[in-house]
Design a protein around this motif. Structure first.
Motif, PDB file in Angstrom:
ATOM      1  N   LEU A  47      19.285  24.141 -21.695  1.00  0.00           N
ATOM      2  CA  LEU A  47      19.561  24.916 -20.439  1.00  0.00           C
ATOM      3  C   LEU A  47      19.763  23.929 -19.161  1.00  0.00           C
ATOM      4  CD1 LEU A  47      19.743  27.428 -18.294  1.00  0.00           C
ATOM      5  CD2 LEU A  47      17.248  27.319 -18.268  1.00  0.00           C
ATOM      6  N   ARG A  48      18.829  22.919 -19.244  1.00  0.00           N
ATOM      7  CA  ARG A  48      18.770  21.906 -18.067  1.00  0.00           C
ATOM      8  C   ARG A  48      19.920  20.995 -18.190  1.00  0.00           C
ATOM      9  NH1 ARG A  48      14.899  23.719 -20.254  1.00  0.00           N
ATOM     10  NH2 ARG A  48      12.951  24.443 -18.959  1.00  0.00           N
ATOM     11  N   PRO A  49      20.736  20.578 -19.363  1.00  0.00           N
ATOM     12  CA  PRO A  49      21.972  19.967 -19.353  1.00  0.00           C
ATOM     13  C   PRO A  49      23.054  20.697 -18.914  1.00  0.00           C
ATOM     14  CG  PRO A  49      20.646  19.374 -21.374  1.00  0.00           C
ATOM     15  CD  PRO A  49      19.916  20.435 -20.658  1.00  0.00           C
ATOM     16  N   MET A  50      22.817  22.185 -19.227  1.00  0.00           N
ATOM     17  CA  MET A  50      23.913  22.904 -18.791  1.00  0.00           C
ATOM     18  C   MET A  50      23.899  23.012 -17.094  1.00  0.00           C
ATOM     19  SD  MET A  50      24.356  26.195 -21.401  1.00  0.00           S
ATOM     20  CE  MET A  50      22.514  26.349 -21.684  1.00  0.00           C
ATOM     21  N   LEU A  51      22.927  23.253 -16.623  1.00  0.00           N
ATOM     22  CA  LEU A  51      22.703  23.170 -15.314  1.00  0.00           C
ATOM     23  C   LEU A  51      23.267  21.850 -14.519  1.00  0.00           C
ATOM     24  CD1 LEU A  51      19.093  24.863 -14.960  1.00  0.00           C
ATOM     25  CD2 LEU A  51      21.408  25.908 -14.211  1.00  0.00           C
ATOM     26  N   VAL A  52      22.901  20.658 -15.287  1.00  0.00           N
ATOM     27  CA  VAL A  52      23.289  19.439 -14.817  1.00  0.00           C
ATOM     28  C   VAL A  52      25.009  19.596 -14.562  1.00  0.00           C
ATOM     29  CG1 VAL A  52      23.667  16.946 -15.193  1.00  0.00           C
ATOM     30  CG2 VAL A  52      21.357  17.981 -15.271  1.00  0.00           C
ATOM     31  N   LEU A  53      25.642  19.963 -15.636  1.00  0.00           N
ATOM     32  CA  LEU A  53      26.865  19.808 -15.613  1.00  0.00           C
ATOM     33  C   LEU A  53      27.662  20.913 -14.909  1.00  0.00           C
ATOM     34  CD1 LEU A  53      27.876  18.829 -19.410  1.00  0.00           C
ATOM     35  CD2 LEU A  53      27.520  17.408 -17.422  1.00  0.00           C
ATOM     36  N   ASN A  93      33.446  15.716  -7.302  1.00  0.00           N
ATOM     37  CA  ASN A  93      34.310  14.901  -8.177  1.00  0.00           C
ATOM     38  C   ASN A  93      33.129  14.139  -8.885  1.00  0.00           C
ATOM     39  OD1 ASN A  93      36.922  15.557  -7.356  1.00  0.00           O
ATOM     40  ND2 ASN A  93      36.539  14.492  -5.305  1.00  0.00           N
ATOM     41  N   ALA A  94      32.738  14.277  -9.978  1.00  0.00           N
ATOM     42  CA  ALA A  94      31.401  13.870 -10.701  1.00  0.00           C
ATOM     43  C   ALA A  94      32.038  12.540 -11.470  1.00  0.00           C
ATOM     44  CB  ALA A  94      31.065  14.874 -11.698  1.00  0.00           C
ATOM     45  N   VAL A  95      30.758  11.476 -11.253  1.00  0.00           N
ATOM     46  CA  VAL A  95      31.003  10.456 -12.159  1.00  0.00           C
ATOM     47  C   VAL A  95      30.618  10.925 -13.929  1.00  0.00           C
ATOM     48  CG1 VAL A  95      30.045   8.022 -12.411  1.00  0.00           C
ATOM     49  CG2 VAL A  95      30.672   9.007 -10.140  1.00  0.00           C
ATOM     50  N   THR A  96      31.661  10.841 -14.484  1.00  0.00           N
ATOM     51  CA  THR A  96      31.056  11.240 -15.882  1.00  0.00           C
ATOM     52  C   THR A  96      30.024  10.583 -16.437  1.00  0.00           C
ATOM     53  OG1 THR A  96      33.543  12.243 -16.099  1.00  0.00           O
ATOM     54  CG2 THR A  96      32.222  11.911 -18.169  1.00  0.00           C
ATOM     55  N   GLU A  97      29.889   9.423 -16.550  1.00  0.00           N
ATOM     56  CA  GLU A  97      28.719   8.586 -16.982  1.00  0.00           C
ATOM     57  C   GLU A  97      27.624   8.866 -16.528  1.00  0.00           C
ATOM     58  OE1 GLU A  97      28.716   3.957 -18.813  1.00  0.00           O
ATOM     59  OE2 GLU A  97      29.340   4.527 -16.771  1.00  0.00           O
ATOM     60  N   ALA A  98      27.503   9.018 -15.136  1.00  0.00           N
ATOM     61  CA  ALA A  98      26.362   9.384 -14.360  1.00  0.00           C
ATOM     62  C   ALA A  98      25.487  10.972 -14.891  1.00  0.00           C
ATOM     63  CB  ALA A  98      26.581   9.468 -12.863  1.00  0.00           C
ATOM     64  N   ALA A  99      26.871  11.623 -14.913  1.00  0.00           N
ATOM     65  CA  ALA A  99      26.350  13.120 -15.434  1.00  0.00           C
ATOM     66  C   ALA A  99      25.743  12.990 -17.140  1.00  0.00           C
ATOM     67  CB  ALA A  99      27.604  14.011 -15.233  1.00  0.00           C
ATOM     68  N   ASP A 100      26.366  12.139 -17.594  1.00  0.00           N
ATOM     69  CA  ASP A 100      25.883  12.156 -19.212  1.00  0.00           C
ATOM     70  C   ASP A 100      24.449  11.463 -19.229  1.00  0.00           C
ATOM     71  OD1 ASP A 100      28.140  13.207 -20.335  1.00  0.00           O
ATOM     72  OD2 ASP A 100      28.955  11.360 -21.031  1.00  0.00           O
ATOM     73  N   TYR A 101      24.161  10.492 -18.249  1.00  0.00           N
ATOM     74  CA  TYR A 101      22.702   9.750 -18.298  1.00  0.00           C
ATOM     75  C   TYR A 101      21.847  10.821 -17.760  1.00  0.00           C
ATOM     76  CZ  TYR A 101      24.968   5.411 -19.000  1.00  0.00           C
ATOM     77  OH  TYR A 101      25.694   4.164 -19.637  1.00  0.00           O
ATOM     78  N   ALA A 102      22.369  11.486 -16.796  1.00  0.00           N
ATOM     79  CA  ALA A 102      21.537  12.644 -16.133  1.00  0.00           C
ATOM     80  C   ALA A 102      21.022  13.847 -16.876  1.00  0.00           C
ATOM     81  CB  ALA A 102      22.329  13.389 -14.912  1.00  0.00           C
ATOM     82  N   LEU A 103      21.864  14.204 -17.736  1.00  0.00           N
ATOM     83  CA  LEU A 103      21.658  15.374 -18.748  1.00  0.00           C
ATOM     84  C   LEU A 103      20.670  14.826 -19.748  1.00  0.00           C
ATOM     85  CD1 LEU A 103      23.326  15.717 -21.651  1.00  0.00           C
ATOM     86  CD2 LEU A 103      25.265  15.876 -20.058  1.00  0.00           C
ATOM     87  N   ARG A 114      15.220  22.583 -11.091  1.00  0.00           N
ATOM     88  CA  ARG A 114      15.527  22.414  -9.618  1.00  0.00           C
ATOM     89  C   ARG A 114      16.122  20.829  -9.613  1.00  0.00           C
ATOM     90  NH1 ARG A 114      11.043  23.900  -5.174  1.00  0.00           N
ATOM     91  NH2 ARG A 114      12.644  23.289  -3.798  1.00  0.00           N
ATOM     92  N   ALA A 115      15.377  20.077 -10.595  1.00  0.00           N
ATOM     93  CA  ALA A 115      15.903  18.604 -10.644  1.00  0.00           C
ATOM     94  C   ALA A 115      17.226  18.632 -11.321  1.00  0.00           C
ATOM     95  CB  ALA A 115      14.793  17.752 -11.420  1.00  0.00           C
ATOM     96  N   ALA A 116      17.441  19.425 -12.513  1.00  0.00           N
ATOM     97  CA  ALA A 116      18.515  19.590 -13.046  1.00  0.00           C
ATOM     98  C   ALA A 116      19.752  19.826 -12.458  1.00  0.00           C
ATOM     99  CB  ALA A 116      18.501  20.602 -14.354  1.00  0.00           C
TER     100      ALA A 116
END
Length: 298
Positions: free
Chosen positions: A51-57, A64-74, A189-191
């Motif tokens: 769920l949390r990775p889904m919320l991040v993405l 305009n997301a930075v793809t690499e940053a989103a992957d590290y975040a999830l 919320r953090a996600a």
């Protein structure tokens, strides 16, 4: 995947992407210290709703997301979530033997190994968020601070401490919500915030609206967790059903009754969706995730 794609297809895509990302970013199997890394991969892979990775993405779709940053975040927020589950299952906390339909980490390995798995996953989360990307340094630092605050004594860990202290204690609704705003809600919320911060073009006003969405969603998630613990069996949940009642923990079902608790969760989800009113179709997956929270069976 485009915004208008079928939600079930998008959900499956994100779950697969999360597995692939964790597989790539976790220390490789066979690397020393091998028993610890094997246990880290055992705990992290092949399980959970993600769920949390889904919320991040889903939040990252708003700009305009930075793809690499989103992957590290999830990956980072999932590492924190997994570490919390590994520690939560241990005898010193909830003392559960089943997680995601397989033996809990401390059962499959040893309690000492499980303790170290949680420690290693927690530090790995911040190592991932600190990796260079094309986001500016201030944005990246804000992401690190967001996750640190959500995981610490004023977030998830603090909520878990209150939970342990309140076994057998009758809490009113305000006290129960405060506990779960920390224990479960802080990471949700953090996600959402991390997903928004992956986009350099998302404003502070938009981040505030996203946080209102996530705050209501986090509470709804916990209410439904309490309902499912009462309604479902262990094979469906992938963890021991009825555990809260057995250990005399305060829950929304105990406080409100089953029907009222489910209605309360549905009201919270509607408030979460209402908080997205300023966003266009790009928030469709965030809206669908809110509905998913109340419709799920595990």
């Amino acid at each position: 995947m485009k915004q208008g794609s079928n939600f079930a297809d998008w959900q499956k895509h994100v779950q697969t992407h999360t597995e692939e990302t964790l597989t790539r970013l976790l220390p490789p199997a066979g690397q020393l210290p091998a028993p610890l890394i094997e246990a880290m991969r055992y705990a992290a892979m092949d399980g959970g709703k993600r769920l949390r990775p889904m919320l991040v993405l889903a939040a990252a779709e708003l700009g305009n997301a930075v793809t690499e940053a989103a992957d590290y975040a999830l990956a980072a927020i999932e590492c924190i979530h997994i570490y919390s589950l590994v520690h939560d299952d241990m005898p010193e906390m909830d003392n559960d033997s089943l997680r995601h339909g397989k033996p809990a980490c401390h059962i499959q390995y040893t309690p000492a190994t499980a303790l170290l798995v949680g420690d290693a996953l927690q530090s790995m989360a911040f190592s991932l968020l600190s990796r260079p990307t094309s986001l500016d340094a201030a944005r990246q630092l804000q992401m690190i601070q967001t996750l640190a605050q959500a995981a610490g004594c004023h977030g998830m860990a603090g909520g878990q401490a209150i939970d342990l202290a309140c076994v057998g204690v009758g809490l009113n609704q305000g006290e129960l919500e405060h506990m779960h705003q920390l224990k479960t809600g802080a990471l949700i919320r953090a996600a959402v915030t991390l997903g928004g911060l992956c986009c350099q073009d998302i404003s502070q006003q938009a981040l505030t609206a996203l946080d209102h969405y996530a705050a209501h969603l986090g509470l709804a998630f916990q209410v439904i967790d309490d309902v499912l613990d009462y309604e479902q069996d262990s094979s469906t949940l992938g963890k021991t059903a009825g555990k809260d009642a057995q250990t005399n923990k305060p829950t929304y079902v105990r406080l409100m009754g089953l029907t009222t608790a489910r209605q309360y969760a549905e009201n919270l989800v509607q408030q979460a969706i209402d908080a997205l009113s300023s966003f266009d179709q790009r928030a469709s997956h965030l809206r669908a995730l809110a509905q998913f929270v109340v419709a799920r069976n595990h």
